[in-house]
Design an enzyme around this catalytic site. Sequence first.
Site, PDB file in Angstrom:
ATOM      1  N   ALA A  20      33.961 -22.147   9.759  1.00 21.22           N
ATOM      2  CA  ALA A  20      33.411 -20.942   9.131  1.00 21.22           C
ATOM      3  C   ALA A  20      34.265 -20.451   7.960  1.00 21.22           C
ATOM      4  O   ALA A  20      33.744 -19.849   7.016  1.00 21.22           O
ATOM      5  CB  ALA A  20      33.272 -19.845  10.186  1.00 21.22           C
ATOM      6  N   HIS A 115      27.089 -28.392  14.968  1.00 18.55           N
ATOM      7  CA  HIS A 115      26.486 -27.220  15.607  1.00 18.55           C
ATOM      8  C   HIS A 115      25.085 -26.943  15.072  1.00 18.55           C
ATOM      9  O   HIS A 115      24.572 -25.832  15.209  1.00 18.55           O
ATOM     10  CB  HIS A 115      27.396 -26.000  15.444  1.00 18.55           C
ATOM     11  CG  HIS A 115      28.676 -26.137  16.219  1.00 18.55           C
ATOM     12  ND1 HIS A 115      29.782 -25.357  15.995  1.00 18.55           N
ATOM     13  CD2 HIS A 115      29.028 -26.969  17.233  1.00 18.55           C
ATOM     14  CE1 HIS A 115      30.760 -25.716  16.824  1.00 18.55           C
ATOM     15  NE2 HIS A 115      30.321 -26.690  17.578  1.00 18.55           N
TER      16      HIS A 115
END
EC number: 2.3.1.286
Length: 256
Positions: A20, A115
């Site tokens: 992230a 993911h």
Amino acid sequence: MEELTALLHSSRRIVAFTGAGISTESGIPDFRSPGGVWTRYDPRDFTFDRYVASADVRERAWRMRREFSDAGYRPNAAHRALARLEEAGRLRGVVTQNIDGLHQLAGSSRVVEIHGTAREVMCIGAAPRAGMPAGCGFTAAHEWAIARVDDGDPDPSCPDCGGLVKSSTVSFGQVLAPDVLEDASLLAESADLMVAVGSSLVVRPAADLPLAAVQNGSRLVIVNDEPTPLDDAADLVLRGRAGEVLGPAVEELLGP
Ligand code: NAD
């Protein structure tokens, strides 16, 4: 920075592992950023089981997705630097924990999204169990679901079988796709230089991939603005912002 440029220069099979933190310079908050969207939405609310069990959770999840899609996020210097390395034939691919699609928007073609992706939605069936989607195969662009939400359906269902529809992301409590994980492992194990960027390297099994690369003889560079549990295993640790580190390093290597 000189050491990083030298490592990039001497490597032909670079693989990037991103989290992230590579997208915060594009304005997408990681889980820790103060004041970000995660102060209004708790990611732990959106476990797979809760999503399946509760229309209220699904409605909140779509509201959150809508908020993200409105923001029009763009790739930053770090995403572009990795795309340039691939174009120059030095980088084999990117394994990412991110779901934002910014690597592809920057021009990267080999991206393994362990993911999943928030740019697509999928049918997960009427009552999937044990963290396993069990849909009919329906998929659509993320915009399909947002358009339905905007038309007044806060919890769109599958147009083909009536099952639940979910963003094609891997939620907490959901099983990672074995073929995607296998793809990511093979890519990591092929590296002669693994560059981990903007990941706290604590979410497993994803964070095991940089370690697998090292165990297979790769060198490891970590670019992160705070310490990670793998710092001791790295050949080089650069504490800084991803775009400010990777952008100039790749310009130094490949020219402006
Ligand atoms: P994380 O939030 O746990 O860690 C991000 C790390 O990046 C932190 O160590 C932080 O200090 C660092 N960081 C933040 N901004 C940085 C910058 N500009 N330069 C360098 N480092 C920076 O994220 P994670 O390790 O990827 O794991 C959290 C999970 O959250 C992931 O699995 C991912 O699926 C999901 N997630 C994805 C996105 C996205 O797609 N953009 C955003 C939030 C969360």
